[in-house]
Design a protein around this motif. Structure first.
Motif: not given
Length: 594
Positions: A153-166
């Motif tokens: 899996y991978g996790v992305a922290l996009r500033g103030t946007q919600p945290v995304t996980a694939w």
């Protein structure tokens, strides 16, 4: 009459043995801290143990506190442990998640919305949980993957946007999904029913970059896919499944690892490694990469090979024009032996240059090789500099690197632990954290001294063989020039001096021929992690003359100074002293060729 000094002379060997045993005892067990090879990093500290063979991420809160997540065993049960360190590297608190786990993998931690968010895989499923800034478990553990199989899996922290996980399954159970907001109860979105191995990175504008693999079992042509979502866009919002980047080749006897993804302010980098496991080329590996402008995969560049230096004795130079502060670096490319970097982990914080943590096979003590952790820096789409971090006999692996808002770096890596698991080391280039690493404990000094002593002794073991080899030609010269020698009333005659001089010159010519590179070798460097360049040059120029002088003085003392004028004895004593000292210091050169 009492014999003076007799007891003290008899006790000297015992005292030396006790000192050596004390040093060995001080060096037993794991190193609490260790010197690093790169001058800008100084040292690393042991911060925990982990059962998972995965990089250990570092979450930085608003005050700069460092929080790490470990898979540990508590009372025979696998659990997740969180440790928080302040800027002095003092342990502020630690907490253990209450969930009992079977086989936790790929634990990761991030700081978002004034909370810590934890991710991990257990028994083929992806989970998430949160803690407050004090380490209190929120009790909101959530299964993110539903019934889908999860291998990575991978996790992305996009500033103030919600945290995304694939997340995705393995080659035999493929299927790539995206959870666009891990804090919501939304269902995962199917991205690619054949996708595996997702990697996510976020650029400075909040754009999400994703790369993944299609690699059906039994095939030799894995395909790399890429997708880009601008700020505010999420997976599934445009109906696109991704763009084919390239199709690589990996033979049936090879293993492909990757893709590994990195971004800087202008480019996207995609790396992968192909390692041959069987056949005549077993053990060989090749790492390649491609680049293209952010969000524009149609402008992909040519496939390029990536190499790193395979030596530890490197020429560091002050880094100029950089935005990441990590001290002096080794400019790339370099001459000499090269190795393929593996297990690449890029910085997840947007920056104008990209730093990638990687594992390299590098020379170590006595020219042996060990896997070490290193950093490669990229700018304008190409590798420009390098730093070797770890310098350990047991080898290090699974490195991780990230930057903070000021451009200082934080790195972790793993080293084998007994009886199982891994030791986790943390280092940083931030001035306050770096200053906390300057304190040198007795155990650290003892370990370096012991490694130096044992290194010198292991080289000196070859002294009898080297001495005999180096003596053959000088003895012939001494025999041929015997007509020149005439004994003087005191001291040594000019003819005897000339005869011995020719023999010693021959001795040195033979020695230099059997110790290739002795002039470029920095004495003691296989056992001392970092020797300043000025001291290295001083050692290169001084140790050889000092060995010559010590052997000459000793041979003179036991022969001509004692009115025992024997050129043969002089040469034997000289060779005995010289071979022991030379092999102790330079024996690692011999070990590299036997």
């Amino acid at each position: 009459m009492k014999k003076k000094g007799l007891g003290s002379r008899r006790s000297r060997p015992l005292l030396a043995l006790l000192v050596l045993l004390a040093l060995v005892t001080a060096c037993s067990g794991p190193e609490e801290s260790t010197w690093l090879n790169a001058p800008g990093w100084r040292r690393a500290m042991l911060v925990g143990n982990s059962l998972a063979a995965d990089p250990v991420s570092v979450a930085l809160d608003d005050q700069g506190g460092m929080t790490l997540l470990f898979a540990v065993e508590v009372d025979g049960v696998a659990r997740l442990q969180v440790k928080h360190f302040d800027r002095r590297l003092d342990l502020a608190w630690e907490s253990v998640l209450q969930e009992s786990l079977r086989s936790p993998m790929q634990p990761e931690i991030i700081w978002h919305g004034q909370r810590l968010r934890l991710f991990w895989i257990d028994e083929g499923s992806l989970y998430s949980a949160t803690m407050d800034a004090g380490g209190n478990d929120s009790g909101d553990t959530r299964l993110l993957s539903n019934d889908a199989a999860v291998d990575s899996y991978g996790v992305a922290l996009r500033g103030t946007q919600p945290v995304t996980a694939w997340f995705a399954g393995g080659p035999r159970e493929p299927g790539l999904y995206a959870v666009n907001d891990v804090a919501s109860s939304a269902e995962p979105v199917l991205v690619d029913d054949q996708g595996i191995e997702p990697e996510l990175r976020v650029d400075a504008e909040g754009g999400l970059h994703a790369v993944w693999l299609r690699y059906p079992p039994g095939t030799t042509s894995p395909s790399f896919y890429y997708a880009y979502y601008g700020s505010g866009q999420v997976a599934g919002s445009d109906g696109r499944a991704g763009t084919l980047l390239l199709t690589a080749f990996a033979g049936l006897s090879s293993v492909l690892t990757g893709p590994f993804l990195g971004v800087d302010d202008e480019h996207v980098y995609v790396f992968w490694t192909v390692e041959v496991r069987t056949g005549p080329q077993a053990g060989s590996a090749e790492t390649n990469y491609i680049i293209f402008p952010l969000g524009r995969p149609a402008e992909i560049g040519e496939e390029q090979s990536l190499y790193a230096p395979a030596d530890y004795n490197l020429d560091y130079e002050p880094a100029t024009g950089t935005t990441l502060h990590s001290g002096s670096r080794v400019p790339l490319p370099v001459e000499g032996a090269l190795t393929a970097p593996m297990d690449l982990e890029s910085n997840r914080e947007p920056a104008s240059e990209l730093v990638v943590a990687t594992q390299v096979m590098a020379a170590y003590e006595l020219r042996k090789e060990a896997r070490q952790s290193a950093l490669i820096y990229f700018r304008d789409g190409r590798p420009v500099s390098y730093q070797l971090l770890s310098f350990t006999r047991s080898g290090s692996s699974f490195p991780y690197v990230r930057s903070d808002g000021q451009g200082y770096l934080y790195a972790t890596w793993l080293e084998p632990a007994e009886p199982r698991g891994f030791l986790t080391y943390l280092s940083a280039t931030a001035p306050d954290v770096n200053a906390a690493l300057t304190t040198v404990s007795l155990s650290v000094v003892s370990r370096v001294v012991t490694e130096l002593v044992f290194g010198l002794l292991s080289g000196a073991v070859l002294a009898p063989f080297a001495g005999i080899l180096w003596l053959i030609a000088p003895l012939v010269v001494l025999a041929v020039t015997s007509f020149m020698r005439r004994e003087a009333a005191r001291g040594i005659s000019p003819g005897s001096a000339a005869s011995l001089g020719l023999a010693i010159i021959t001795y040195w010519l033979v020695k230099m021929a059997t110790l290739p590179g002795i002039g470029d070798f920095v004495p003691f460097s296989p056992w001392i992690p970092f020797i300043p360049p000025w001291l290295g040059v001083a050692l290169q120029w001084s140790v050889i003359p000092l060995i010559l002088l010590a052997a000459l003085v000793t041979a003179w003392h036991f022969t001509y100074r004692r009115d025992a004028p024997s050129a043969l004895y002089f040469l034997f004593i000289y060779a005995a002293v010289d071979s022991v000292l030379s092999m102790a210091v330079y024996g690692s050169i011999i070990y590299g060729f036997v």
